[in-house]
Design a protein around this motif. Structure first.
Motif, mmCIF file in Angstrom:
data_model
loop_
_atom_site.group_PDB
_atom_site.id
_atom_site.type_symbol
_atom_site.label_atom_id
_atom_site.label_comp_id
_atom_site.label_asym_id
_atom_site.label_seq_id
_atom_site.Cartn_x
_atom_site.Cartn_y
_atom_site.Cartn_z
ATOM 1 N N GLU A 143 -8.430 2.037 7.242
ATOM 2 C CA GLU A 143 -8.130 0.436 6.953
ATOM 3 C C GLU A 143 -6.545 0.691 8.169
ATOM 4 O O GLU A 143 -7.150 -0.283 9.385
ATOM 5 C CB GLU A 143 -6.981 -0.164 6.192
ATOM 6 C CG GLU A 143 -7.894 -0.150 5.131
ATOM 7 C CD GLU A 143 -6.879 -0.716 3.661
ATOM 8 O OE1 GLU A 143 -5.603 -0.588 3.607
ATOM 9 O OE2 GLU A 143 -6.960 -0.245 2.301
ATOM 10 N N TRP A 144 -6.730 1.855 9.345
ATOM 11 C CA TRP A 144 -5.722 1.779 9.787
ATOM 12 C C TRP A 144 -6.544 3.241 10.967
ATOM 13 O O TRP A 144 -5.747 3.987 10.449
ATOM 14 C CB TRP A 144 -4.401 2.226 9.513
ATOM 15 C CG TRP A 144 -3.393 1.297 9.484
ATOM 16 C CD1 TRP A 144 -3.468 -0.441 9.873
ATOM 17 C CD2 TRP A 144 -2.505 0.862 7.794
ATOM 18 N NE1 TRP A 144 -2.903 -1.288 8.582
ATOM 19 C CE2 TRP A 144 -2.527 0.100 7.406
ATOM 20 C CE3 TRP A 144 -2.429 2.091 7.311
ATOM 21 C CZ2 TRP A 144 -1.972 -0.480 6.385
ATOM 22 C CZ3 TRP A 144 -1.734 1.477 6.571
ATOM 23 C CH2 TRP A 144 -0.942 0.199 5.601
ATOM 24 N N PRO A 145 -7.308 2.671 11.715
ATOM 25 C CA PRO A 145 -8.183 3.804 12.313
ATOM 26 C C PRO A 145 -7.422 4.579 13.126
ATOM 27 O O PRO A 145 -7.300 3.362 13.845
ATOM 28 C CB PRO A 145 -9.526 3.144 12.519
ATOM 29 C CG PRO A 145 -9.425 1.979 12.982
ATOM 30 C CD PRO A 145 -8.510 1.259 11.935
ATOM 31 N N GLU A 146 -7.136 5.825 13.795
ATOM 32 C CA GLU A 146 -6.832 6.466 15.035
ATOM 33 C C GLU A 146 -7.498 5.356 16.187
ATOM 34 O O GLU A 146 -8.704 5.104 16.058
ATOM 35 C CB GLU A 146 -7.064 7.785 15.587
ATOM 36 C CG GLU A 146 -6.141 8.634 14.388
ATOM 37 C CD GLU A 146 -6.744 10.016 13.829
ATOM 38 O OE1 GLU A 146 -6.926 10.244 15.031
ATOM 39 O OE2 GLU A 146 -5.813 10.738 13.917
ATOM 40 N N THR A 194 -7.544 8.350 3.077
ATOM 41 C CA THR A 194 -9.136 8.025 3.191
ATOM 42 C C THR A 194 -9.598 6.759 3.190
ATOM 43 O O THR A 194 -9.075 5.957 4.112
ATOM 44 C CB THR A 194 -9.797 9.226 2.020
ATOM 45 O OG1 THR A 194 -10.013 10.832 2.040
ATOM 46 C CG2 THR A 194 -11.506 8.621 2.525
ATOM 47 N N ARG A 195 -8.506 6.023 2.084
ATOM 48 C CA ARG A 195 -8.904 4.756 2.064
ATOM 49 C C ARG A 195 -7.652 4.080 3.657
ATOM 50 O O ARG A 195 -8.171 3.031 4.117
ATOM 51 C CB ARG A 195 -8.286 3.981 0.973
ATOM 52 C CG ARG A 195 -8.486 2.640 0.597
ATOM 53 C CD ARG A 195 -8.159 1.894 -0.221
ATOM 54 N NE ARG A 195 -6.634 2.393 -0.008
ATOM 55 C CZ ARG A 195 -5.672 2.189 -1.379
ATOM 56 N NH1 ARG A 195 -5.699 2.696 -2.838
ATOM 57 N NH2 ARG A 195 -4.557 2.375 -2.083
ATOM 58 N N PRO A 241 1.255 -1.464 -0.435
ATOM 59 C CA PRO A 241 0.124 0.103 -0.098
ATOM 60 C C PRO A 241 0.670 0.825 0.258
ATOM 61 O O PRO A 241 1.329 1.490 0.798
ATOM 62 C CB PRO A 241 -1.031 -0.449 1.809
ATOM 63 C CG PRO A 241 -0.031 -1.396 1.814
ATOM 64 C CD PRO A 241 0.966 -1.804 1.115
ATOM 65 N N PRO A 242 0.622 2.499 -0.453
ATOM 66 C CA PRO A 242 1.213 3.847 -0.770
ATOM 67 C C PRO A 242 1.326 4.181 1.125
ATOM 68 O O PRO A 242 0.326 4.113 1.485
ATOM 69 C CB PRO A 242 0.282 4.536 -1.967
ATOM 70 C CG PRO A 242 -1.308 4.390 -1.708
ATOM 71 C CD PRO A 242 -0.826 2.214 -1.751
ATOM 72 N N CYS A 243 2.321 5.119 0.743
ATOM 73 C CA CYS A 243 2.838 5.767 2.158
ATOM 74 C C CYS A 243 1.404 6.712 2.788
ATOM 75 O O CYS A 243 1.648 7.830 1.517
ATOM 76 C CB CYS A 243 4.115 6.193 2.594
ATOM 77 S SG CYS A 243 4.100 6.488 3.941
ATOM 78 N N PRO A 244 0.575 7.453 3.250
ATOM 79 C CA PRO A 244 -0.243 7.922 3.532
ATOM 80 C C PRO A 244 0.370 8.860 4.481
ATOM 81 O O PRO A 244 -1.022 10.265 4.400
ATOM 82 C CB PRO A 244 -1.500 7.608 3.981
ATOM 83 C CG PRO A 244 -1.040 6.266 4.856
ATOM 84 C CD PRO A 244 0.550 6.445 4.311
ATOM 85 N N CYS A 245 0.985 9.245 3.924
ATOM 86 C CA CYS A 245 1.845 10.723 5.266
ATOM 87 C C CYS A 245 2.103 12.218 4.054
ATOM 88 O O CYS A 245 1.819 12.035 2.863
ATOM 89 C CB CYS A 245 3.130 10.781 5.713
ATOM 90 S SG CYS A 245 4.862 10.431 4.837
ATOM 91 N N TYR A 248 -3.022 14.725 -7.269
ATOM 92 C CA TYR A 248 -3.597 13.921 -7.657
ATOM 93 C C TYR A 248 -3.731 12.916 -6.776
ATOM 94 O O TYR A 248 -3.042 11.819 -6.822
ATOM 95 C CB TYR A 248 -3.078 14.007 -9.065
ATOM 96 C CG TYR A 248 -4.802 12.977 -10.182
ATOM 97 C CD1 TYR A 248 -5.452 13.360 -11.014
ATOM 98 C CD2 TYR A 248 -3.939 12.208 -10.058
ATOM 99 C CE1 TYR A 248 -6.941 12.604 -10.813
ATOM 100 C CE2 TYR A 248 -5.358 10.561 -10.566
ATOM 101 C CZ TYR A 248 -5.963 11.116 -11.557
ATOM 102 O OH TYR A 248 -7.282 10.200 -11.491
ATOM 103 N N GLY A 249 -5.060 12.552 -6.608
ATOM 104 C CA GLY A 249 -5.654 11.084 -6.037
ATOM 105 C C GLY A 249 -5.101 10.801 -4.451
ATOM 106 O O GLY A 249 -5.061 10.014 -3.816
ATOM 107 N N SER A 250 -4.010 11.667 -3.572
ATOM 108 C CA SER A 250 -3.408 11.731 -2.752
ATOM 109 C C SER A 250 -5.090 11.796 -1.267
ATOM 110 O O SER A 250 -4.072 10.827 -0.765
ATOM 111 C CB SER A 250 -2.263 13.082 -2.238
ATOM 112 O OG SER A 250 -3.267 14.020 -2.322
ATOM 113 N N ALA A 251 -6.028 12.365 -1.586
ATOM 114 C CA ALA A 251 -6.903 12.662 -0.715
ATOM 115 C C ALA A 251 -7.466 11.642 -0.863
ATOM 116 O O ALA A 251 -7.761 10.825 0.294
ATOM 117 C CB ALA A 251 -7.892 13.338 -0.874
#
Length: 125
Positions: free
Chosen positions: A39-42, A34-35, A14-18, A27-30
Motif C-alpha cells: 500500500e505504501w511502497p518505497e 507485506t500488505r 490500519p495496524p502499524c507495520p514497524c 503471529y500475523g506480523s509478516a
C-alpha cells in the motif's frame, strides 16, 4: 503475553507495520508488513535522484541522502559528484548513504581520505 486485547477506536485504522509494533516472528506480523508495504511502497531510485538534482542547498541534500533507501540500490557512481561537495555534512551523509549501495566501496574509499575527521569516521564505519 500480557497487555491489551482491545484498543478503543481501533476499527478502520490500519495496524502499524514497524518491527516494534509487529515484532519479527509474531503471529500475523509478516502478513501485516507485506500488505502495508504494497500500500505504501518505497520510492524507486529515480525519485530520490531527481530530488537530489533539484535540491537547493546542503540541508536539503542531507535530508534526501538520509531518507530510507529505495529498491534496487546500485550505480553509486551517480552520486560521485557529491564526494567533492564543499559542505562536510553532505559528504558525511553521503558516506552513510553509500553503505546501502552494492557498488559504493570505491566512493567510500575516497571519503575515507577526506580532510574532515567526521567524514572519515562515517566512511569507515
Amino acid at each position: 503475553m500480557t497487555g491489551w486485547r482491545y484498543m478503543p477506536d481501533a476499527h478502520g485504522r490500519p495496524p502499524c507495520p514497524c518491527v516494534v509494533c509487529q515484532p519479527l516472528g509474531a503471529y500475523g506480523s509478516a502478513k501485516i508488513r507485506t500488505r502495508l508495504s504494497r500500500e505504501w511502497p518505497e520510492p524507486t531510485k529515480p525519485e530520490p535522484m531527481a530530488r537530489l538534482a533539484d535540491a537547493g542547498g546542503p540541508l536539503e541534500l542531507r535530508e534526501v541522502l538520509y531518507e530510507p533507501g529505495g529498491r534496487g540500490r546500485g550505480d553509486a557512481d551517480a552520486l560521485a559528484y557529491l564526494v567533492d561537495h564543499p559542505d562536510a555534512g553532505v559528504r558525511e551523509a553521503l558516506a552513510e548513504a553509500l553503505r546501502s549501495y552494492r557498488d559504493g566501496r570505491a566512493l567510500q574509499a575516497r571519503l575515507a581520505l577526506d580532510p574532515d575527521p567526521e567524514v572519515r569516521a562515517a566512511a569507515v564505519r
